[in-house]
Design an enzyme around this catalytic site. Structure first.
Site, PDB file in Angstrom:
ATOM      1  N   GLY A 204      -9.221 -12.879  -7.211  1.00 49.64           N
ATOM      2  CA  GLY A 204      -9.453 -12.450  -5.877  1.00 49.64           C
ATOM      3  C   GLY A 204      -8.590 -12.996  -4.938  1.00 49.64           C
ATOM      4  O   GLY A 204      -9.171 -12.898  -3.725  1.00 49.64           O
TER       5      GLY A 204
ATOM      6  N   TYR B 134     -10.059  -0.383  -0.364  1.00 51.22           N
ATOM      7  CA  TYR B 134      -8.887   0.166  -1.050  1.00 51.22           C
ATOM      8  C   TYR B 134      -8.847   1.750  -1.605  1.00 51.22           C
ATOM      9  O   TYR B 134      -7.944   2.413  -1.042  1.00 51.22           O
ATOM     10  CB  TYR B 134      -8.707  -0.542  -2.510  1.00 51.22           C
ATOM     11  CG  TYR B 134      -7.302  -0.536  -3.022  1.00 51.22           C
ATOM     12  CD1 TYR B 134      -6.124  -1.275  -2.804  1.00 51.22           C
ATOM     13  CD2 TYR B 134      -7.092   0.622  -4.253  1.00 51.22           C
ATOM     14  CE1 TYR B 134      -5.121  -0.856  -3.380  1.00 51.22           C
ATOM     15  CE2 TYR B 134      -5.923   0.766  -4.526  1.00 51.22           C
ATOM     16  CZ  TYR B 134      -4.908   0.067  -4.307  1.00 51.22           C
ATOM     17  OH  TYR B 134      -3.491   0.323  -5.158  1.00 51.22           O
TER      18      TYR B 134
ATOM     19  N   ASP C 277       2.613   1.800  -2.959  1.00 48.08           N
ATOM     20  CA  ASP C 277       2.876   1.834  -4.791  1.00 48.08           C
ATOM     21  C   ASP C 277       2.280   3.527  -4.947  1.00 48.08           C
ATOM     22  O   ASP C 277       3.013   4.310  -5.689  1.00 48.08           O
ATOM     23  CB  ASP C 277       2.752   0.900  -5.472  1.00 48.08           C
ATOM     24  CG  ASP C 277       1.523   0.331  -5.525  1.00 48.08           C
ATOM     25  OD1 ASP C 277       0.602   0.853  -4.599  1.00 48.08           O
ATOM     26  OD2 ASP C 277       1.060  -0.210  -6.627  1.00 48.08           O
TER      27      ASP C 277
ATOM     28  N   HIS D 131       0.805  -1.204  -0.044  1.00 44.48           N
ATOM     29  CA  HIS D 131       0.195   0.034  -0.002  1.00 44.48           C
ATOM     30  C   HIS D 131       0.972   1.123  -0.007  1.00 44.48           C
ATOM     31  O   HIS D 131       0.526   2.384   0.655  1.00 44.48           O
ATOM     32  CB  HIS D 131      -0.904  -0.032   1.151  1.00 44.48           C
ATOM     33  CG  HIS D 131      -2.146  -0.888   0.939  1.00 44.48           C
ATOM     34  ND1 HIS D 131      -3.305  -0.484   0.331  1.00 44.48           N
ATOM     35  CD2 HIS D 131      -2.641  -2.241   1.344  1.00 44.48           C
ATOM     36  CE1 HIS D 131      -4.116  -1.173   0.217  1.00 44.48           C
ATOM     37  NE2 HIS D 131      -3.626  -2.148   0.741  1.00 44.48           N
TER      38      HIS D 131
ATOM     39  N   ASP E 152       1.678  -3.966  -9.396  1.00 40.84           N
ATOM     40  CA  ASP E 152       1.106  -5.276  -9.999  1.00 40.84           C
ATOM     41  C   ASP E 152       1.591  -5.385 -11.580  1.00 40.84           C
ATOM     42  O   ASP E 152       1.982  -6.406 -12.066  1.00 40.84           O
ATOM     43  CB  ASP E 152      -0.463  -5.374  -9.865  1.00 40.84           C
ATOM     44  CG  ASP E 152      -0.774  -5.408  -8.085  1.00 40.84           C
ATOM     45  OD1 ASP E 152       0.305  -5.517  -7.540  1.00 40.84           O
ATOM     46  OD2 ASP E 152      -1.940  -5.448  -8.081  1.00 40.84           O
TER      47      ASP E 152
ATOM     48  N   SER F 113      -2.789 -10.662  -8.243  1.00 38.39           N
ATOM     49  CA  SER F 113      -2.629  -9.954  -9.493  1.00 38.39           C
ATOM     50  C   SER F 113      -3.226 -10.520 -10.438  1.00 38.39           C
ATOM     51  O   SER F 113      -2.790 -10.563 -11.382  1.00 38.39           O
ATOM     52  CB  SER F 113      -1.290  -9.546  -9.683  1.00 38.39           C
ATOM     53  OG  SER F 113      -1.055  -8.338  -8.778  1.00 38.39           O
TER      54      SER F 113
HETATM   55  C1  GLA Z   1      -3.182  -4.072  -5.023  1.00 37.66           C
HETATM   56  C2  GLA Z   1      -2.918  -2.864  -6.117  1.00 37.66           C
HETATM   57  C3  GLA Z   1      -1.612  -2.547  -5.968  1.00 37.66           C
HETATM   58  C4  GLA Z   1      -1.065  -2.061  -4.466  1.00 37.66           C
HETATM   59  C5  GLA Z   1      -1.634  -3.297  -3.623  1.00 37.66           C
HETATM   60  C6  GLA Z   1      -1.144  -3.012  -2.253  1.00 37.66           C
HETATM   61  O1  GLA Z   1      -2.396  -5.080  -5.403  1.00 37.66           O
HETATM   62  O2  GLA Z   1      -3.443  -3.160  -7.413  1.00 37.66           O
HETATM   63  O3  GLA Z   1      -1.354  -1.116  -6.885  1.00 37.66           O
HETATM   64  O4  GLA Z   1      -1.312  -0.935  -4.328  1.00 37.66           O
HETATM   65  O5  GLA Z   1      -2.893  -3.507  -3.844  1.00 37.66           O
HETATM   66  O6  GLA Z   1       0.376  -2.831  -2.179  1.00 37.66           O
END
Ligand code: GLA
Length: 392
Positions: free
Chosen positions: A122, A221, A33, A31, A172, A126
């Site tokens: 889910g 998020y 990026d 969290h 990701d 990614s």
């Molecule tokens: C998800 C988002 C990423 C990142 C992570 C948490 O995977 O797609 O961009 O923010 O959460 O690190």
């Protein structure tokens, strides 16, 4: 292991282009990026594969053969709008990518495609970035265009923002697109500079999917991102990178309880990434374990994106001391469910995996999906002539 051959089963002829995209785990840097921090993801040996061939009439026809994705669909290239129907939402990753390439002046000839693979959706691994990136590679091959890894990742991220409605960071898409086998990717999300950091040769990654489905589009998020933006505004700072932990501590009253905790996670996690990479390179297992644990606790208590299932797995992992070959564990990815990652000596991975499965089953009455993997290469096109015919 990438398996192919689904296209021929569905369409009775071989594909002309095949792209395989791995999932990713993040070792540390969670969290941050989207806050311009550093992250350290690695690609895992679970993939989504897109097998495709052009259509004669320029239309698109896609069949999702991976579990839990949604319905097959057909559409024309003037129908690249966002899909709201739950059975068709998975298509947003494709129409988003097609629309973004079109905006970039790259027109895709129509194609039919089958999507399949063993990367679960889910699970915080990614799957969405893997899908976008695999489609992006197919589009580039069919449109005879080529973007570099960073431009492609940015395009896929935009597709996710605009069509899937998730305000994700860039980790990701770059992890999936630019990862290298046996390495983690140390990415500076401020300027997108990255380098590949070797992982110790005897290290395995054990991934456990809690089966608690996270959907980043659900709002948690976005809410965390907004909290961070509000905290920065109150601090009068442009980025958490400019702030020392002590500055956040002294601004407790100004920020209020919640924003203070969000900010404490952001500056703490930014500080942990570099120290973690150095400790890993130096073989300092104790520091590796401590930083992973601190990272998890910060996500659990300050950022509030963990859940009981993730916490149970992390606690169970740390009940295996370093003498068992366990280096450290934490939740990985966006949270609110999803998966944990454990770093473990390769020969100790089966025992750790079994231990985590049984601890989880004892607590929640079901077996989680768990597997051990090493770090693999990022997304790529496969040579079509090497694709085995499923009938032979
Ligand atoms: C998800 C988002 C990423 C990142 C992570 C948490 O995977 O797609 O961009 O923010 O959460 O690190």
């Amino acid at each position: 292991m990438v398996r192919t051959g689904e296209f021929e089963k569905h369409f009775g002829a071989p594909p002309t282009v095949v792209a395989a995209s791995p999932g990713r785990v993040n070792l540390i840097g969670e969290h941050i990026d989207y806050l311009g921090g550093w992250v350290l993801p690695a690609a895992i040996d679970r993939h989504l594969v897109v097998e495709a061939a052009p259509t004669e009439d320029g239309s698109f026809e896609v069949v999702p053969a991976a579990s839990g994705m949604g319905r097959p669909a057909r559409f024309r290239n003037d129908e690249l709008h966002r899909r709201e129907d739950p059975g068709e939402r998975w298509l947003n990753y494709l129409v988003g990518v097609l629309a973004c390439y079109r905006d970039a002046g790259i027109e895709t000839p129509g194609f039919r495609a089958v999507v399949h693979g063993d990367l679960p959706a889910g699970a915080g691994l990614s799957a969405s970035a893997a899908l976008e990136t695999a489609f992006a590679l197919v589009v580039e091959r069919l449109a005879d265009a080529k973007l570099d890894e960073v431009a492609r990742a940015l395009l896929c991220q935009r597709a996710e923002h605009e069509c899937a409605g998730v305000p994700c960071g860039i980790m990701d898409q770059l992890a999936v697109g630019a990862a290298k086998a046996d390495h983690a990717l140390l990415l500076d999300c401020r300027d997108l500079a990255f380098r590949h950091v070797p992982l110790p040769g005897d290290l395995a990654l054990v991934v456990v999917d809690t089966g608690v489905k996270h959907s980043l589009a659900d709002g948690g998020y976005r809410a965390r991102r907004e909290d961070c933006e509000r905290a920065l505004a109150r601090l009068g700072a442009a980025s958490f990178r400019e702030l020392a932990p002590a500055q956040v501590e002294s601004a407790r009253d100004l920020l209020g309880e919640t924003l203070h905790r969000r900010a404490r996670h952001a500056v703490g996690e930014m500080d942990r990434v570099g120290r973690f990479a150095a400790a890993l390179a130096a073989g300092d297992d104790e520091t590796v374990a401590r930083l992973l644990r601190e990272g998890h606790e910060s996500l659990r208590d300050d950022f509030e994106v963990s859940c009981p299932e993730l916490d149970c797995l992390v606690e169970a992992a740390y009940s295996c001391g370093p003498e068992t070959g366990h280096l450290g564990s934490r939740m990985t990815g966006g949270g609110f469910g999803g998966s944990t990652i454990s770093l473990v000596r390769r020969d100790a991975a089966p025992a750790l995996q079994a231990h985590l499965e049984s601890a989880f089953a004892a607590a929640f009455g079901r077996k989680p999906d768990a597997f051990a993997t090493s770090a693999v290469d990022g997304a790529r096109l496969l040579a079509v002539e090497s694709i085995p015919n499923p009938e032979t």
